[in-house]
Design an enzyme around this catalytic site. Sequence first.
Site, PDB file in Angstrom:
ATOM      1  N   SER A 689      45.583  26.581  39.356  1.00 49.33           N
ATOM      2  CA  SER A 689      45.167  27.124  37.996  1.00 49.33           C
ATOM      3  C   SER A 689      46.632  27.928  37.630  1.00 49.33           C
ATOM      4  CB  SER A 689      44.119  28.434  37.914  1.00 49.33           C
ATOM      5  OG  SER A 689      44.527  28.911  39.540  1.00 49.33           O
ATOM      6  N   LYS A 732      38.106  35.660  39.100  1.00 48.30           N
ATOM      7  CA  LYS A 732      39.350  36.230  37.929  1.00 48.30           C
ATOM      8  C   LYS A 732      39.190  37.577  37.008  1.00 48.30           C
ATOM      9  CE  LYS A 732      41.011  31.715  39.591  1.00 48.30           C
ATOM     10  NZ  LYS A 732      41.849  30.098  38.661  1.00 48.30           N
TER      11      LYS A 732
END
Length: 816
Positions: A689, A732
């Site tokens: 990611s 996140k």
Amino acid sequence: MSKPPGEPQEESVKVPDVLPVLPLKDTVVFPYIILPLSVGRDKSVVAVDRALAESRVIMLVAQRDSAVENPGEADLYPFGTAAVILRMLKLPDGRIRILVQGVARARIEHISQLEPYLQAKIERLEEPEPAESGLEAEALVRSVKESLERAVGLGKPISAEVMVIAANLEDSGRLADLAASNLDLKLPEAQAILETMDPVERLRKVSDLLVREIQVLTMQQEISSQARGEMDRSQREYFLRQQLKAIQQELGEGEELSEEIANYRKLADEKGLTEEAREELERQIKRLERSHPESAETQIIRTYLDWLTAMPWGTVSQDDLDLDRAQQVLDDDHYDLEKIKERILEYLAVRKLKQDTKGPILCFVGPPGVGKTSLGRSIARSLGRQFVRISLGGVRDEAEVRGHRRTYVGALPGRILQAIRQAGTSNPVFVLDEIDKIGADFRGDPSSALLEVLDPEQNNTFVDHYLGVPYDLSRVLFIATANLLEPIQPAFLDRMEVLRLSGYTEEEKLEIARRHLIPKQTRENGISEEQVVFTEEGIRKVISDYTKEAGLRNLERELAAICRKVAVRVARGETEQVVIDPAKVEDLLGARKHYSEELLDRDRVGVATGLAWTAVGGDLLFIEVVAVPGKGLLLLTGQLGEVMKESAQAALSYARAWGGAHGIADDYFARHDIHVHVPAGSIPKDGPSAGITIGAAILSVLTQRPVDRRLAMTGELTLRGDVLPIGGLKEKVLAAKLAGVARVALPKLNRRDLDEVSQQVKQGLSFHFVEHMEEVLDLALLPVPQPTLESAAQPEASRTPPEAPVPVPEPAGATV
């Protein structure tokens, strides 16, 4: 066996020099001995037929190895016995039976023929005259005869006919051969006797073997006598015990066992044992009645009956189906967690409408300290059920789940049934803690053993190895907790309904500290709310400067430390109320412990802000890139995993392709090494990611355009520049919120996942959904700053960024 009267004498049989050879397995035939033999090998049958057709004499020799089916000269002993075939009988299966009598010792000089049968040139061996004196030979003869009689007296199976012949024999050699043929000697020992030509020496060897045989027979008789004595004693004890039992019944003293058995049956009726369990109970009670009261088996049976009757077979607690009260209990114990509370209320509603519904299998997954285990206790309180918990972290033995079989010393049921017994009901709220930390080794896989426990279609007949009868677990409300889903076995995970618990925001931590943590710590440290007051700014100071976690454990520790320091002042007699404001927090806890916001002080070339997921929640990830003179290498540091290294390589390849289309010199990459570094090098990092973050940092170096520090980004980058979706979005986004960034770049395919994030977390953040790396660059890269005369004279490290953010074009994706 001696030669019967009327059979041919040695002197009347002529032994030819060439004879057919009959190999024998594990048998040695001595002269003057008559012995039946079974012949099955084709060569041996032909040899017997040949001997019968000629002189009826055949050479009998023993094989060295009985496993050899087609022996040659090397496989045979050279010494054997020439024997005459007295009778022959053919059997239906093709084998033959012959009766042979040894004639004389003989030695094979050489094998003259191998096919179709063995034939050898032999030498007949004549017995020499005794070399020893007649007195010693006579003494040996008498000793051997006495030894034979003693052996028969100790149980040696020697026929009376043989004993009569031995008693009348005075010839040393013949007596030795007769005794040796009846001693069941091993093949090497018998062969050694056959090869000993001196009669007295042969008799001496036989005498030694007889002495050994008598010792063995004596020991065998002693063992038999002991075993017979033990058997007689056991029978006697049984009869005495039966008599004692009858006497006790007459005296009324045998009622203790009867009362114990009656108590077991009473408990079985009260607990509502199933039919299978009641049958096993009666079977064990019968064993208990037959067993000796002081035997070890009796204690094992009693322990088993205690466990069987202690289990809450039919005992269940009534559920409190008041939805409003359950909502109130959950709200009192836990702040937020709306989805979890909604799921519990759904279960209660279904339970209220359908009484026989099976218990769900819930799995709470989230970082440490977010309240997974305590949530199970609150659920039990809201339902009015008993609460039990077992920790599965580090469990490697399947018997921990299914129990040990009763054949093992100290056997017990597994931890599942032990906890059910502890709860006292068959429908508790059962928390399986830390299921992602179960191990597996040679003792089995506990995860596989738990498959039956957590399957609503199977756990109504769960069988523990110790109890050995089915137990119904379908009414239990199982709740599993884990920090990670990846280590959990797929089949195990498939049986559970996964509910994710994300980390807490600063506002949520503030509210939880007010409602729960501060009252708990003041109470546990012996101070009252009048003696210490926490201001909102003081609590925020503890949250932001002294803790950095998704959960609440460190926050509770810091609050506890403050309460302890206040308790010291109270214990010394100080009565002044302590107000915990930011200054007081720093005075009590010392210098701040976390400085994450200082990392975002200004926009820099080659430094991009990414978002990472960890087992304890989300975190910011800073990617640093520099280009240094070199040979076109990609240098990666910061303890990166294989997947992250591949992401960096893909980002560099995309950057090279992008640079060729945007005016970057063709030989730039051949003359420079690209160094990618992720700070906090002691922490392992992995995952795809960070692809767009690495790509933005590399292209920032190529274009010398700084990266917007207010933008945090996450997404996987392909070689074509496409941005692929990622996981851990909740954590996140929460990390971005806590870090104070203004904008977040997310893959467009993650737009649906953002709906699961609470509005409170999203407040103050703008989200940009991107599909291609060009959109990321439009968001992230700022224009090249134009240095003023004053700033041009300053070193780069001392320059300050502009106060107002530089406007950037909006991406093709919508902004939320």
